[in-house]
Design an enzyme around this catalytic site. Sequence first.
Site, PDB file in Angstrom:
ATOM      1  N   ASN A   7      -5.586  -4.507  -1.993  1.00  0.00           N
ATOM      2  CA  ASN A   7      -4.151  -4.704  -1.818  1.00  0.00           C
ATOM      3  C   ASN A   7      -4.634  -4.703   0.062  1.00  0.00           C
ATOM      4  O   ASN A   7      -5.632  -4.419   1.042  1.00  0.00           O
ATOM      5  CB  ASN A   7      -3.590  -3.215  -1.675  1.00  0.00           C
ATOM      6  CG  ASN A   7      -2.171  -3.209  -1.521  1.00  0.00           C
ATOM      7  OD1 ASN A   7      -1.981  -3.273   0.214  1.00  0.00           O
ATOM      8  ND2 ASN A   7      -1.645  -2.211  -2.417  1.00  0.00           N
ATOM      9  N   ARG A  18       1.799  -6.983  16.598  1.00  0.00           N
ATOM     10  CA  ARG A  18       1.596  -7.673  18.195  1.00  0.00           C
ATOM     11  C   ARG A  18       2.438  -9.140  17.817  1.00  0.00           C
ATOM     12  O   ARG A  18       2.657  -9.973  18.261  1.00  0.00           O
ATOM     13  CB  ARG A  18       0.777  -8.229  18.208  1.00  0.00           C
ATOM     14  CG  ARG A  18      -0.365  -8.939  19.661  1.00  0.00           C
ATOM     15  CD  ARG A  18       0.046  -8.241  20.602  1.00  0.00           C
ATOM     16  NE  ARG A  18      -0.541  -7.138  21.573  1.00  0.00           N
ATOM     17  CZ  ARG A  18      -1.577  -7.491  21.784  1.00  0.00           C
ATOM     18  NH1 ARG A  18      -2.217  -8.668  22.164  1.00  0.00           N
ATOM     19  NH2 ARG A  18      -3.029  -6.375  21.638  1.00  0.00           N
ATOM     20  N   HIS A  43       2.676  -4.791  -1.038  1.00  0.00           N
ATOM     21  CA  HIS A  43       3.791  -4.183  -1.608  1.00  0.00           C
ATOM     22  C   HIS A  43       4.530  -4.065  -1.197  1.00  0.00           C
ATOM     23  O   HIS A  43       5.338  -3.482   0.485  1.00  0.00           O
ATOM     24  CB  HIS A  43       3.091  -2.427  -1.609  1.00  0.00           C
ATOM     25  CG  HIS A  43       4.582  -2.174  -2.370  1.00  0.00           C
ATOM     26  ND1 HIS A  43       3.849  -0.038  -3.078  1.00  0.00           N
ATOM     27  CD2 HIS A  43       5.373  -2.044  -2.220  1.00  0.00           C
ATOM     28  CE1 HIS A  43       5.482   0.167  -3.215  1.00  0.00           C
ATOM     29  NE2 HIS A  43       5.752  -1.058  -2.617  1.00  0.00           N
ATOM     30  N   ARG A  45       7.748  -3.523   1.037  1.00  0.00           N
ATOM     31  CA  ARG A  45       8.616  -2.938   1.319  1.00  0.00           C
ATOM     32  C   ARG A  45       9.946  -3.797   1.569  1.00  0.00           C
ATOM     33  O   ARG A  45      10.002  -4.620   2.071  1.00  0.00           O
ATOM     34  CB  ARG A  45       8.279  -1.701   1.396  1.00  0.00           C
ATOM     35  CG  ARG A  45       7.399  -1.139   1.397  1.00  0.00           C
ATOM     36  CD  ARG A  45       6.629  -0.344   1.965  1.00  0.00           C
ATOM     37  NE  ARG A  45       5.490   0.587   1.360  1.00  0.00           N
ATOM     38  CZ  ARG A  45       5.441   0.992   0.204  1.00  0.00           C
ATOM     39  NH1 ARG A  45       6.921   1.784  -0.039  1.00  0.00           N
ATOM     40  NH2 ARG A  45       4.772   1.672  -0.131  1.00  0.00           N
ATOM     41  N   GLU A  70       3.976  -5.155  -6.252  1.00  0.00           N
ATOM     42  CA  GLU A  70       4.383  -3.726  -6.726  1.00  0.00           C
ATOM     43  C   GLU A  70       5.426  -2.944  -5.836  1.00  0.00           C
ATOM     44  O   GLU A  70       5.802  -4.472  -4.843  1.00  0.00           O
ATOM     45  CB  GLU A  70       3.135  -2.541  -6.421  1.00  0.00           C
ATOM     46  CG  GLU A  70       1.565  -2.730  -6.541  1.00  0.00           C
ATOM     47  CD  GLU A  70       0.745  -1.127  -6.159  1.00  0.00           C
ATOM     48  OE1 GLU A  70       0.925  -1.146  -5.333  1.00  0.00           O
ATOM     49  OE2 GLU A  70      -0.264  -1.204  -7.447  1.00  0.00           O
ATOM     50  N   THR A 100       4.876   6.127   2.290  1.00  0.00           N
ATOM     51  CA  THR A 100       4.097   5.306   1.936  1.00  0.00           C
ATOM     52  C   THR A 100       4.542   5.411   0.507  1.00  0.00           C
ATOM     53  O   THR A 100       5.059   6.746   0.172  1.00  0.00           O
ATOM     54  CB  THR A 100       3.072   5.458   1.802  1.00  0.00           C
ATOM     55  OG1 THR A 100       1.419   4.614   0.554  1.00  0.00           O
ATOM     56  CG2 THR A 100       2.104   6.765   1.328  1.00  0.00           C
ATOM     57  N   HIS A 190      -4.445   4.754  -5.452  1.00  0.00           N
ATOM     58  CA  HIS A 190      -3.296   5.672  -3.934  1.00  0.00           C
ATOM     59  C   HIS A 190      -4.539   6.062  -3.542  1.00  0.00           C
ATOM     60  O   HIS A 190      -5.292   6.874  -4.171  1.00  0.00           O
ATOM     61  CB  HIS A 190      -2.288   5.820  -4.731  1.00  0.00           C
ATOM     62  CG  HIS A 190      -1.352   6.542  -3.300  1.00  0.00           C
ATOM     63  ND1 HIS A 190      -0.374   5.488  -2.491  1.00  0.00           N
ATOM     64  CD2 HIS A 190      -1.387   7.278  -3.099  1.00  0.00           C
ATOM     65  CE1 HIS A 190      -0.744   6.167  -1.652  1.00  0.00           C
ATOM     66  NE2 HIS A 190      -0.940   6.784  -1.438  1.00  0.00           N
ATOM     67  N   GLY A 213      -6.200  -0.498  -1.522  1.00  0.00           N
ATOM     68  CA  GLY A 213      -5.655  -0.738   0.076  1.00  0.00           C
ATOM     69  C   GLY A 213      -6.468   0.027   1.517  1.00  0.00           C
ATOM     70  O   GLY A 213      -7.471  -0.968   2.302  1.00  0.00           O
ATOM     71  N   HIS A 214      -6.081   1.026   1.264  1.00  0.00           N
ATOM     72  CA  HIS A 214      -5.920   1.750   2.810  1.00  0.00           C
ATOM     73  C   HIS A 214      -6.627   1.522   3.352  1.00  0.00           C
ATOM     74  O   HIS A 214      -8.065   1.636   4.587  1.00  0.00           O
ATOM     75  CB  HIS A 214      -5.255   3.464   3.121  1.00  0.00           C
ATOM     76  CG  HIS A 214      -4.468   3.735   4.182  1.00  0.00           C
ATOM     77  ND1 HIS A 214      -3.791   3.423   5.238  1.00  0.00           N
ATOM     78  CD2 HIS A 214      -5.161   4.383   4.704  1.00  0.00           C
ATOM     79  CE1 HIS A 214      -3.866   3.738   6.220  1.00  0.00           C
ATOM     80  NE2 HIS A 214      -4.854   4.309   6.691  1.00  0.00           N
TER      81      HIS A 214
END
Length: 237
Positions: A7, A18, A43, A45, A70, A100, A190, A213-214
Amino acid sequence: MTKLSVNINKIATLRNSRGGDMPNVLKVAKDVQKFGAHGVTVHPRPDERHIRYQDARELKEVVYTEYNIEGNPIKSFMDLVLEIRPTQVTLVPDGETAITSNAGWDTIKNKDFLTDVITEFKNNGIRTSVFVDPVEEMVEGAVATGTDRIELYTEAYAVAYGKGDVKGIEPFVKAAVRANALGLGINAGHDLSLDNIKFFKENIPGLLEVSIGHALIAESLYLGIENVVNLYLNKLQ
Ligand SMILES: CC(=O)[C@@H](O)[C@H](O)COP(=O)(O)O
Ligand SMILES: NCC(=O)COP(=O)(O)O
């Protein structure tokens, strides 16, 4: 084999901070696939805080493995996914202002809605996955919607594992056993990380895909993204 889908939301977070184009989202997508990832997840959003709708469109041209998009199936998301036609769409019941993803679907209460959405995506050749908590009744409800797969929402597992509580895996094992019995594909995601992924993989039968991802991006700040992708691949063997 359990596939790794990277992700890249947080690459876009850094880029947007930036206002320029560094790091370049398309380059990272190409590179993680070159390093061995089996897919790319985004994802987009509604507030486009990280992955923008245009990113999702452009990624279609560079993702040659599996492309997973997602999101909450609001109209703009539905239109985007039907335009792009990725490998897979993962339906997530996110509130628009949620920091999240923080819950799985109530697949029983939302059966009719999910069935309609899933039918439309499947009629367009897109594999479907429904984000659920590790609750057997929610797994059974997912089957009734006609979805191809579920994605087990793994935050609760990650929190428990981080506290040394290995029993946190138990609801996920039960949910996976039930999903397998019902012929439902199993994804997960997650808060999965280098620390917790191996134990999860070893205990979940029929795990087809993890989207990470994170933690992966954070770990890459110290260990390098090529190294981290390969560390995950080794742990998923
Ligand atoms: C559904 C889920 O848990 C993740 O796919 C989600 O993409 C994380 O979103 P953020 O990267 O915005 O935290
Ligand atoms: N579906 C989970 C995902 O794509 C990544 O979640 P996280 O690793 O950023 O928590």
